[in-house]
Design a protein around this motif. Structure first.
Motif, PDB file in Angstrom:
ATOM      1  N   PRO A   1      45.556  50.170  52.905  1.00  0.00           N
ATOM      2  CA  PRO A   1      44.139  49.817  52.832  1.00  0.00           C
ATOM      3  C   PRO A   1      43.805  48.573  53.655  1.00  0.00           C
ATOM      4  N   SER A   2      42.543  48.478  54.059  1.00  0.00           N
ATOM      5  CA  SER A   2      42.035  47.284  54.729  1.00  0.00           C
ATOM      6  C   SER A   2      41.749  46.215  53.677  1.00  0.00           C
ATOM      7  N   VAL A   3      41.765  44.961  54.096  1.00  0.00           N
ATOM      8  CA  VAL A   3      41.490  43.854  53.182  1.00  0.00           C
ATOM      9  C   VAL A   3      39.983  43.647  53.096  1.00  0.00           C
ATOM     10  N   MET A   4      39.492  43.420  51.882  1.00  0.00           N
ATOM     11  CA  MET A   4      38.068  43.134  51.697  1.00  0.00           C
ATOM     12  C   MET A   4      37.870  41.627  51.607  1.00  0.00           C
ATOM     13  N   PRO A   5      36.785  41.112  52.180  1.00  0.00           N
ATOM     14  CA  PRO A   5      36.539  39.666  52.097  1.00  0.00           C
ATOM     15  C   PRO A   5      36.181  39.247  50.680  1.00  0.00           C
ATOM     16  N   MET A   6      36.559  38.025  50.322  1.00  0.00           N
ATOM     17  CA  MET A   6      36.266  37.539  48.973  1.00  0.00           C
ATOM     18  C   MET A   6      36.060  36.035  48.976  1.00  0.00           C
ATOM     19  N   ASP A   7      35.383  35.548  47.944  1.00  0.00           N
ATOM     20  CA  ASP A   7      35.248  34.129  47.640  1.00  0.00           C
ATOM     21  C   ASP A   7      35.769  33.932  46.225  1.00  0.00           C
ATOM     22  N   ALA A   8      36.371  32.781  45.944  1.00  0.00           N
ATOM     23  CA  ALA A   8      36.832  32.466  44.590  1.00  0.00           C
ATOM     24  C   ALA A   8      36.490  31.011  44.307  1.00  0.00           C
ATOM     25  N   TYR A   9      35.956  30.772  43.102  1.00  0.00           N
ATOM     26  CA  TYR A   9      35.574  29.414  42.736  1.00  0.00           C
ATOM     27  C   TYR A   9      35.526  29.279  41.219  1.00  0.00           C
ATOM     28  N   ARG A  10      35.555  28.029  40.768  1.00  0.00           N
ATOM     29  CA  ARG A  10      35.456  27.768  39.329  1.00  0.00           C
ATOM     30  C   ARG A  10      34.011  27.418  39.013  1.00  0.00           C
ATOM     31  N   GLU A  11      33.512  28.009  37.928  1.00  0.00           N
ATOM     32  CA  GLU A  11      32.152  27.747  37.480  1.00  0.00           C
ATOM     33  C   GLU A  11      32.201  27.511  35.974  1.00  0.00           C
ATOM     34  N   GLY A  12      32.144  26.259  35.572  1.00  0.00           N
ATOM     35  CA  GLY A  12      32.236  25.926  34.149  1.00  0.00           C
ATOM     36  C   GLY A  12      33.595  26.288  33.590  1.00  0.00           C
ATOM     37  N   ASP A  13      33.608  27.118  32.541  1.00  0.00           N
ATOM     38  CA  ASP A  13      34.850  27.523  31.884  1.00  0.00           C
ATOM     39  C   ASP A  13      35.336  28.889  32.354  1.00  0.00           C
ATOM     40  N   ALA A  14      35.037  29.244  33.600  1.00  0.00           N
ATOM     41  CA  ALA A  14      35.480  30.540  34.125  1.00  0.00           C
ATOM     42  C   ALA A  14      35.774  30.429  35.613  1.00  0.00           C
ATOM     43  N   TYR A  15      36.647  31.311  36.062  1.00  0.00           N
ATOM     44  CA  TYR A  15      36.861  31.482  37.496  1.00  0.00           C
ATOM     45  C   TYR A  15      36.064  32.704  37.921  1.00  0.00           C
ATOM     46  N   VAL A  16      35.458  32.602  39.078  1.00  0.00           N
ATOM     47  CA  VAL A  16      34.626  33.676  39.603  1.00  0.00           C
ATOM     48  C   VAL A  16      35.222  34.129  40.926  1.00  0.00           C
ATOM     49  N   ILE A  17      35.370  35.443  41.066  1.00  0.00           N
ATOM     50  CA  ILE A  17      35.838  36.024  42.326  1.00  0.00           C
ATOM     51  C   ILE A  17      34.784  37.035  42.761  1.00  0.00           C
ATOM     52  N   ALA A  18      34.295  36.889  43.987  1.00  0.00           N
ATOM     53  CA  ALA A  18      33.266  37.783  44.518  1.00  0.00           C
ATOM     54  C   ALA A  18      33.830  38.525  45.730  1.00  0.00           C
TER      55      ALA A  18
ATOM     56  N   LEU B   1      30.839  42.748  44.363  1.00  0.00           N
ATOM     57  CA  LEU B   1      31.527  42.881  43.086  1.00  0.00           C
ATOM     58  C   LEU B   1      31.916  41.478  42.630  1.00  0.00           C
ATOM     59  N   THR B   2      31.409  41.073  41.452  1.00  0.00           N
ATOM     60  CA  THR B   2      31.691  39.739  40.933  1.00  0.00           C
ATOM     61  C   THR B   2      32.485  39.857  39.647  1.00  0.00           C
ATOM     62  N   LEU B   3      33.657  39.215  39.614  1.00  0.00           N
ATOM     63  CA  LEU B   3      34.496  39.173  38.425  1.00  0.00           C
ATOM     64  C   LEU B   3      34.461  37.763  37.851  1.00  0.00           C
ATOM     65  N   ARG B   4      34.236  37.663  36.546  1.00  0.00           N
ATOM     66  CA  ARG B   4      34.271  36.378  35.849  1.00  0.00           C
ATOM     67  C   ARG B   4      35.465  36.410  34.897  1.00  0.00           C
ATOM     68  N   ILE B   5      36.365  35.451  35.095  1.00  0.00           N
ATOM     69  CA  ILE B   5      37.590  35.397  34.296  1.00  0.00           C
ATOM     70  C   ILE B   5      37.587  34.081  33.532  1.00  0.00           C
ATOM     71  N   PRO B   6      37.428  34.140  32.197  1.00  0.00           N
ATOM     72  CA  PRO B   6      37.361  32.906  31.420  1.00  0.00           C
ATOM     73  C   PRO B   6      38.706  32.169  31.383  1.00  0.00           C
ATOM     74  N   ILE B   7      38.610  30.874  31.278  1.00  0.00           N
ATOM     75  CA  ILE B   7      39.810  30.054  31.107  1.00  0.00           C
ATOM     76  C   ILE B   7      40.258  30.213  29.657  1.00  0.00           C
ATOM     77  N   ALA B   8      41.546  30.436  29.445  1.00  0.00           N
ATOM     78  CA  ALA B   8      42.090  30.646  28.103  1.00  0.00           C
ATOM     79  C   ALA B   8      41.909  29.386  27.261  1.00  0.00           C
ATOM     80  N   GLU B   9      41.651  29.584  25.973  1.00  0.00           N
ATOM     81  CA  GLU B   9      41.456  28.453  25.065  1.00  0.00           C
ATOM     82  C   GLU B   9      42.655  27.506  25.075  1.00  0.00           C
ATOM     83  N   ARG B  10      43.844  28.071  25.166  1.00  0.00           N
ATOM     84  CA  ARG B  10      45.050  27.228  25.135  1.00  0.00           C
ATOM     85  C   ARG B  10      45.162  26.331  26.371  1.00  0.00           C
TER      86      ARG B  10
END
Length: 143
Positions: free
Chosen positions: A28-45, A116-125
């Motif tokens: 497969p070809s690679v799709m472009p993406m951005d990744a950043y932290r927003e508050g208590d989550a990481y966001v990947i677009a 496509l935006t994925l929001r991944i919360p930071i674990a409580e621990r």
């Protein structure tokens, strides 16, 4: 009829076609993406314009996030004659290793305007905690 005015863009397109850079399921070809932290989550677009939600596959195994998508050619009638085709078709994929500090059980996915935006919360621990000293002199952790 469309006129081609940029010979360098046309040359790039021909080189891509000849080198087979359009993605397949095995390569497969690679799709472009951005990744950043927003508050208590990481966001990947991920940029996936022209891809239907049914053609997007998101998997998490342990700490490996895999996103695959397929952009298929639009169905055209027999009377349609393609004059120019520059938008890439085929399979696109991206793998991202996620840190242990992220809660992969609560990933949220949203698809809007070809992104496509994925929001991944930071674990409580993994969140900072205040440690206070109790009356007996022992340290106590407060959540």
């Amino acid at each position: 009829m469309l006129m081609r005015t940029d010979p360098f863009r046309e040359m790039d397109r021909i080189v891509q076609q000849l080198s087979g850079t359009s993605g397949t399921w095995s390569k497969p070809s690679v799709m472009p993406m951005d990744a950043y932290r927003e508050g208590d989550a990481y966001v990947i677009a991920f940029d996936l314009p022209g891809v239907s939600t049914e053609a997007i596959d998101i998997d998490v195994e342990r700490n490996m996030l895999t996103v695959k998508a397929e952009r298929r050619p639009a169905a055209k009638a027999d009377s349609v004659q393609m004059e120019l085709s520059e938008r890439p078709l085929g399979v696109f994929s991206r793998q991202v290793v996620l840190a242990d500090t992220l809660d992969t059980e609560r990933i949220e996915a949203d698809y809007e305007a070809g992104v496509l935006t994925l929001r991944i919360p930071i674990a409580e621990r993994a969140k900072p905690r205040k440690i206070s000293i109790g009356e007996s002199g022992r340290k106590q952790i407060s959540g």
